[in-house]
Design a protein around this motif. Structure first.
Motif, mmCIF file in Angstrom:
data_model
loop_
_atom_site.group_PDB
_atom_site.id
_atom_site.type_symbol
_atom_site.label_atom_id
_atom_site.label_comp_id
_atom_site.label_asym_id
_atom_site.label_seq_id
_atom_site.Cartn_x
_atom_site.Cartn_y
_atom_site.Cartn_z
ATOM 1 N N LEU A 81 0.817 -1.218 0.000
ATOM 2 C CA LEU A 81 0.000 0.000 0.000
ATOM 3 C C LEU A 81 0.848 1.265 0.000
ATOM 4 N N GLN A 82 2.062 1.170 -0.464
ATOM 5 C CA GLN A 82 2.977 2.319 -0.416
ATOM 6 C C GLN A 82 2.408 3.527 -1.152
ATOM 7 N N TRP A 83 1.830 3.300 -2.332
ATOM 8 C CA TRP A 83 1.338 4.428 -3.123
ATOM 9 C C TRP A 83 0.134 5.087 -2.462
ATOM 10 N N PHE A 84 -0.696 4.296 -1.795
ATOM 11 C CA PHE A 84 -1.834 4.877 -1.080
ATOM 12 C C PHE A 84 -1.361 5.695 0.116
ATOM 13 N N GLU A 85 -0.332 5.216 0.773
ATOM 14 C CA GLU A 85 0.222 5.961 1.903
ATOM 15 C C GLU A 85 0.845 7.270 1.440
ATOM 16 N N MET A 86 1.495 7.256 0.281
ATOM 17 C CA MET A 86 2.102 8.482 -0.239
ATOM 18 C C MET A 86 1.058 9.543 -0.558
ATOM 19 N N LEU A 87 -0.144 9.107 -0.939
ATOM 20 C CA LEU A 87 -1.193 10.069 -1.272
ATOM 21 C C LEU A 87 -1.592 10.920 -0.079
ATOM 22 N N VAL A 88 -1.529 10.336 1.129
ATOM 23 C CA VAL A 88 -1.988 11.047 2.328
ATOM 24 C C VAL A 88 -0.838 11.522 3.199
ATOM 25 N N SER A 89 0.382 11.080 2.933
ATOM 26 C CA SER A 89 1.515 11.442 3.784
ATOM 27 C C SER A 89 2.285 12.650 3.259
ATOM 28 N N SER A 90 2.161 12.937 1.977
ATOM 29 C CA SER A 90 2.903 14.045 1.391
ATOM 30 C C SER A 90 2.031 15.298 1.327
ATOM 31 N N THR A 92 2.600 18.101 -0.171
ATOM 32 C CA THR A 92 2.586 18.614 -1.544
ATOM 33 C C THR A 92 1.605 17.840 -2.414
ATOM 34 N N GLN A 93 1.632 16.503 -2.254
ATOM 35 C CA GLN A 93 0.717 15.655 -3.019
ATOM 36 C C GLN A 93 -0.729 15.928 -2.620
ATOM 37 N N MET A 94 -0.962 16.099 -1.328
ATOM 38 C CA MET A 94 -2.317 16.374 -0.843
ATOM 39 C C MET A 94 -2.824 17.711 -1.372
ATOM 40 N N ALA A 95 -1.957 18.728 -1.382
ATOM 41 C CA ALA A 95 -2.361 20.035 -1.898
ATOM 42 C C ALA A 95 -2.683 19.959 -3.388
ATOM 43 N N GLN A 96 -1.891 19.207 -4.122
ATOM 44 C CA GLN A 96 -2.129 19.062 -5.566
ATOM 45 C C GLN A 96 -3.425 18.315 -5.835
ATOM 46 N N ILE A 97 -3.647 17.238 -5.088
ATOM 47 C CA ILE A 97 -4.888 16.482 -5.257
ATOM 48 C C ILE A 97 -6.092 17.324 -4.844
#
Length: 329
Positions: A81-90, A92-97
């Motif tokens: 589940l690494q990619w799912f964790e990256m979606l909520v842990s970053s 920058t990624q959260m702001a972009q999403i």
């Protein structure tokens, strides 16, 4: 003698019951064969639905790997589940999403807000009494639906680019000295894309309402004529109420597809100036997977989007069943 008559009647009754049972069995058998024949007719469509709607779900497994196209799935590292964790842990990624979701929902709600336009257009088009003119208008407004978004952008570029027709006319008229950037700007992107979608789909969206209008009982209009109702009164008190069930079903389906904006129109209109506000969820997934060469992350986001869309569909279906008394699916 009486006993013989009774026996004869009993035999006739028994024969009649046997015949009736045989006829019932034959009808049941014939109905079963007819149903099986109808089932065979829809088997190709079931196969197509499975191949294009369910079989691709196998691709969700890529979200559990650090997929490298050169190595293939077997040679890629399993990351869980690494990619799912990256979606909520970053952050920058959260702001972009978050910005992508804002774009998606804004354009979707603008589409829902303007979904009444095909209904209104169909009602007024139905009131046109000259057949050839009505057919011409319907053809001209339906035709854009069959034009690809690439050609739509070519039309937009020819008209609204810095060297396009509109800027040329405004410059020649002395109204502007510097070309107006209609396409190369981040202002009013949501509204602009909504207007292009309306232009492309207005006539096509009105077809289902025109079909519904043709199914309205004409005796209602005849009764209204007897009561002295005018054209607009008949439109408001007969046509509109008769079309509302169809409109509500389409509206609920639009709500269930809040996250499904499509990609083609935004892909051809995106540029460095408007990318931040034109990038909807489908385009974002494409950009990450193809441009960013991160197919695993794109699969994870697409997977979450599909799950949320299914949840929205069942939620809207439950609301429809509670409000209308019947479900939409």
């Amino acid at each position: 003698m009486t006993s013989q008559v009774i026996l004869r009647e009993a035999a006739v009754t028994e024969v009649g019951e046997t015949t009736e049972q045989d006829e019932r069995k034959q009808r049941k058998h014939a109905g079963g064969r007819k149903s099986f024949g109808m089932f065979l007719c829809i088997v190709p469509f079931i196969v197509l639905v499975f191949l294009f709607s369910y079989f691709p779900l196998y691709g969700w497994i890529y979200s559990l790997y650090d997929f490298k196209p050169a190595l293939g799935l077997e040679g890629s590292e399993f990351v869980g589940l690494q990619w799912f964790e990256m979606l909520v842990s970053s952050p920058t990624q959260m702001a972009q999403i978050g910005q992508v979701l804002l774009n998606t929902l804004a354009i979707s709600f603008l589409g829902i807000a303007t979904s009444i336009l095909p209904l209104v257009f169909a009602i007024f088009l139905n009131e046109v009494r000259v057949p050839w003119f009505r057919s011409a208008v319907q053809t001209l407004t339906t035709l854009p639906n069959f034009i690809s978004w690439v050609l739509v952008y070519m039309i937009a570029f020819s008209l609204f680019s810095s060297t396009g027709l509109v800027n040329g006319i405004l410059t020649d008229a002395g109204l502007i000295t510097v070309p107006v950037k209609f396409l190369d700007t981040s202002e009013n992107v949501w509204l602009t894309m909504t207007l292009w979608s309306i232009w492309k789909g207005l006539g096509w969206g009105a077809i289902i309402y025109l079909a519904a209008i043709s199914g309205i009982d004409q005796s209602l209009y005849e009764s209204a004529d007897i009561d002295g109702a005018g054209r607009f009164q008949k439109m408001w008190y007969i046509t509109v109420p008769q079309l509302m069930p169809t409109y509500l079903v389409l509206l609920l389906l639009s709500v269930a597809n809040l996250l499904n904006n499509g990609m083609e129109q935004y892909y051809v209109f995106q540029n460095a100036f408007n990318k931040e506000y034109i990038q909807v969820l489908d385009l974002y997934v494409y950009n990450i997977g193809m441009t960013g060469n991160n197919l695993s992350m794109a699969t994870a986001i697409g997977m979450l989007k599909s799950i949320i869309s299914v949840i929205l569909l069942f939620t809207v279906n439950a609301i429809a069943k509670r409000v209308r008394g019947q479900s939409i699916v």
